[in-house]
Design a protein around this motif. Structure first.
Motif, mmCIF file in Angstrom:
data_model
loop_
_atom_site.group_PDB
_atom_site.id
_atom_site.type_symbol
_atom_site.label_atom_id
_atom_site.label_comp_id
_atom_site.label_asym_id
_atom_site.label_seq_id
_atom_site.Cartn_x
_atom_site.Cartn_y
_atom_site.Cartn_z
ATOM 1 N N LYS A 60 -15.796 9.946 11.349
ATOM 2 C CA LYS A 60 -14.679 10.636 12.021
ATOM 3 C C LYS A 60 -15.011 11.001 13.456
ATOM 4 O O LYS A 60 -14.346 11.840 14.053
ATOM 5 N N TYR A 61 -16.069 10.391 13.989
ATOM 6 C CA TYR A 61 -16.594 10.805 15.299
ATOM 7 C C TYR A 61 -15.523 10.764 16.391
ATOM 8 O O TYR A 61 -15.488 11.604 17.277
ATOM 9 N N GLY A 62 -14.665 9.773 16.311
ATOM 10 C CA GLY A 62 -13.616 9.643 17.321
ATOM 11 C C GLY A 62 -12.685 10.846 17.330
ATOM 12 O O GLY A 62 -12.227 11.285 18.391
ATOM 13 N N SER A 63 -12.428 11.383 16.170
ATOM 14 C CA SER A 63 -11.511 12.524 16.089
ATOM 15 C C SER A 63 -12.197 13.830 16.444
ATOM 16 O O SER A 63 -11.561 14.743 16.964
ATOM 17 N N ILE A 64 -13.493 13.923 16.147
ATOM 18 C CA ILE A 64 -14.142 15.227 16.359
ATOM 19 C C ILE A 64 -14.956 15.283 17.658
ATOM 20 O O ILE A 64 -15.504 16.323 17.992
ATOM 21 N N PHE A 65 -14.990 14.155 18.392
ATOM 22 C CA PHE A 65 -15.799 14.113 19.622
ATOM 23 C C PHE A 65 -15.337 15.180 20.612
ATOM 24 O O PHE A 65 -14.163 15.313 20.901
ATOM 25 N N LYS A 66 -16.291 15.946 21.113
ATOM 26 C CA LYS A 66 -15.934 16.956 22.108
ATOM 27 C C LYS A 66 -16.664 16.752 23.417
ATOM 28 O O LYS A 66 -16.065 16.605 24.466
#
Ligand SMILES: NC(=O)C1=CN([C@@H]2O[C@H](COP(=O)(O)OP(=O)(O)OC[C@H]3O[C@@H](n4cnc5c(N)ncnc54)[C@H](OP(=O)(O)O)[C@@H]3O)[C@@H](O)[C@H]2O)C=CC1
Ligand SMILES: CC(=O)C(=O)O
Ligand SMILES: [Mg+2]
Length: 646
Positions: free
Chosen positions: A204-210
């Motif tokens: 889910k890195y794309g959604s949680i990337f900050k």
């Protein structure tokens, strides 16, 4: 150019030596002793912040700048002297000069600098000295209480991924608090920052990337990799964990989103191995992905294209490897992580002669499993040579372990390696690896093609080979079925069953299944952790057979000895050091690994033995050799305790 000592004296009294030299396209400043320094880039954002607690100095520069510390552990009188090494104190008009101004990083900026922020722990004196009075509530809270409060907060989250996100936020806010939490609660937090939760985070890195936590180097950057390395705020890098995202745990190709893995591994380098976070650099090489789901995901953060051709891939990797060596020197450790096996073996073979490279999945896993097997012998008796090994999975982990076990047996028995391999059998997706398949096998499987008629499935292989040790490294969950476990338990009083695949969903069987189906007789460990299991009124605690036991201490050993190359004997030394940490008490509980709670001490022992091996093999460059390498390794470890600011 020249920097005047007075330039540093805006808010604090600094005097001493700061050395400036020109290196490549940047300028180098050494500050003696280590000082809290932030170098600002042209936009006024902190570019570098390194060092220990003395003062906060911000340099506003019109050129890229590197702050270099002679030895971060060196505690000397706190002086910063500026001298003119380039001989341009009085430049002539046709010479270029660097207009420099230096000011103290303080106030709001200090609170926003994760490496130096102490949250509510700034003392009254520090709040005045660093212009933060009023920016914090009046209470002063010691670090221990902040640990307690943050742990309480973390425990409120029920979803592991939310805990992961909270931990990443903490790392970005208050680095020392993050590491103190991790060091003091390693068994509770390892499954969050590492497997299994890190696997979900990558998916889910794309959604949680900050915020960036490492460097992304993509095909688009061809020809510019050196330049990109220079964008990383830290210039003194000693360990790089790099992935291309093609085999993330057992989850397959996650492309650019594999970044969670180098980030997680390096946080363990610091928490478990005591390597300073400032010298750790996570890198993801983005050469595209063949994962259609990601390519069609609107939140995917990587290149939206299929993986590069072999040629393009090799060229990019070659540029990367050269740039890393050019920028950080010969002794930077490059850990390859979660590459697919069609690249992993070749990269290791290609760069081992020229770089300090280590493949965690091949070598680290081999070392941790060998350690577990050495410990398990205390429960089952005999020597390694008396056992028969069967692997499900003949890739990086499987063949890496097989080779190290064969090497150890060969060393113990003085039998040729080809002979010792004969007791080790592997099954891949097409069945048992046998001679008749030789021509179609990938090169790393060929040494394991023994004489036998074809066998297509694991159960039949267990029946045919009758192993005493069954190791799962297939990346496929639930492949150690009830029948498989019952069968191996039918001819072994204590079958050794290691289900190495990660994350938990890919484990070949659960701890509960292993104990139940073997009627409580299995000696079991898994790649991702399982809780205690009660079977027939007895509680069974299984071990975690994960390379996280090895790579942090292994890397520390390489660094403290200044090792220039990795050698198989170092892996054997690491295995022995880890196995030596398993006490009689652990063995009586059926544990073949020591508890992670003691990992820093374990890592110091591993580092000491690895460093000793480096000296013995003449691969160490740091001289003279410290007398007590284990104590020396422990003394070099990063402490996550807050520091006191003047
Ligand atoms: N605990 C730990 O410390 C570590 C655990 N691992 C875990 O091990 C797993 C494998 O990693 P790695 O070795 O790098 O991966 P590889 O892709 O290199 O190897 C996987 C192997 O499993 C085989 N395989 C796949 N599906 C099946 C199946 N259904 N039946 C039998 N064999 C199968 C493949 O066969 P084929 O060659 O025919 O395709 C291949 O030989 C991953 O889940 C990873 O997370 C890895 C490193 C460390
Ligand atoms: C643990 C590890 O390195 C892996 O599963 O790939
Ligand atoms: Mg791995």
């Amino acid at each position: 150019m020249s920097i005047k000592g007075t330039a540093f004296m805006q808010n604090n009294s600094l005097s001493g030596v700061s050395r400036m030299t020109q290196s490549q396209s940047s300028f180098r400043v050494s500050v003696h002793p280590p000082t809290v320094v932030a170098v600002m880039n042209r936009n006024g954002r902190p570019e570098t912040s390194v060092g220990v607690s003395v003062d906060n100095v911000v340099k506003e520069l019109s050129v890229p700048m590197v702050v270099e510390f002679v030895d971060p552990k060196l505690k000397q009188p706190s002086t910063v002297v500026v001298d003119d090494v380039s001989g341009d104190d009085a430049p002539t008009e046709d010479e270029f000069v660097t207009p420099l101004s230096v000011s103290v990083a303080s106030g709001y900026t200090l609170l926003r600098t994760p490496r130096h922020n102490k949250g509510l722990a700034f003392t009254e004196k520090e709040r005045d000295a660093h212009y933060i009075r009023g920016l914090l509530p009046p209470v002063v809270v010691k670090q221990d209480l902040q640990v307690k409060r943050t742990m309480n907060d973390l425990r409120q989250y029920e979803v592991p991924l939310h805990k992961y996100q909270a931990m990443m936020d903490l790392q970005e806010r208050d680095e020392r608090l993050f590491y103190k939490l991790l060091v003091e609660n390693v068994e509770e937090l390892l499954p969050i920052v590492y497997t299994p939760t890190v696997g979900e985070a990558c998916q889910k890195y794309g959604s949680i990337f900050k915020r960036p936590q490492g460097l992304f180097i993509s095909l688009k950057d061809k020809g510019r990799i050196l330049e990109i390395l220079n964008n990383w705020p830290e210039k003194d890098v000693e360990v790089i964990v790099v992935t291309d995202g093609e085999r993330i745990l057992g989850l397959g190709d996650l492309g650019c989103q594999g970044m969670g893995i180098p980030v997680g591994k390096l946080s363990l380098y610091t928490a478990l191995g005591g390597i300073h976070p400032s010298v750790c650099l996570p890198i993801t090489i983005d050469v595209g992905t063949n994962n259609e789901k990601l390519l069609n995901d609107e939140f995917y953060i990587g290149l939206r294209q299929k993986r590069a051709s072999r040629k393009e891939y090799a060229e990019l990797m070659n540029e990367f490897m050269s740039a890393v060596k050019q920028n950080y020197g010969e002794k930077v450790l490059i850990q390859f992580e979660d590459f697919a096996n069609h690249n992993a073996f070749d990269l290791l073979a290609k760069y081992s002669p020229t770089h300090l490279v280590f493949n965690d999945d091949i070598q680290g896993t081999a070392s941790v499993v060998l350690a577990g097997l050495i410990s398990a012998l205390k429960l089952v008796g005999g020597s390694l040579a008396d056992h028969r090994f069967l692997f499900l999975g003949a890739g990086e982990a499987g063949t890496g372990i097989a080779e190290l076990v064969a090497l150890e047996i060969s060393k113990q028995t003085r039998a040729p390696l080809e002979e010792t391999r004969k007791n080790i059998w592997l099954v891949d997706s097409k069945g048992l690896i046998v001679k008749s398949r030789l021509n179609s096998l990938q090169h790393f499987k060929k040494p394991w093609a023994h004489e036998h008629q074809p066998v297509t499935d694991l159960l039949d292989a267990v029946k045919a080979i009758r192993p005493s040790v069954l190791i799962g490294s297939s990346g496929v969950g639930q492949t150690f079925t009830k029948e498989v476990v019952e069968t191996i338990s039918s001819f072994n009083e204590k079958p050794i069953i290691l289900a190495l695949s990660n994350p938990t969903s890919k484990s070949e069987c659960t701890a509960e299944q292993a104990y139940t189906w073997s009627e409580g007789r299995a000696i079991f460990a898994s790649g991702s952790p399982f809780g205690p299991v009660e079977y027939n009124g007895k509680v069974y605690v299984s071990g975690q057979s994960n390379n996280a036991y090895i790579f942090p201490g292994f890397g520390l050993g390489l660094i403290i000895s200044g090792a220039t190359r990795v050698h198989d004997d170092m892996l054997l030394a690491a295995s022995e050091a880890l196995a030596a940490q398993v006490t009689q008490e652990h063995i009586e509980k059926g544990l073949i690994y020591p508890p992670f709670a003691n990992i820093r001490n374990i890592s110091a022992h591993i580092a000491g033995k690895v460093a000793a091996k480096a000296y013995e093999l003449d691969l160490a460059s740091r001289l003279p050799q410290p007398e007590n390498l284990v104590a020396y390794a422990a003394s070099c470890m990063y402490s996550p305790n807050y520091q006191r600011y003047r």
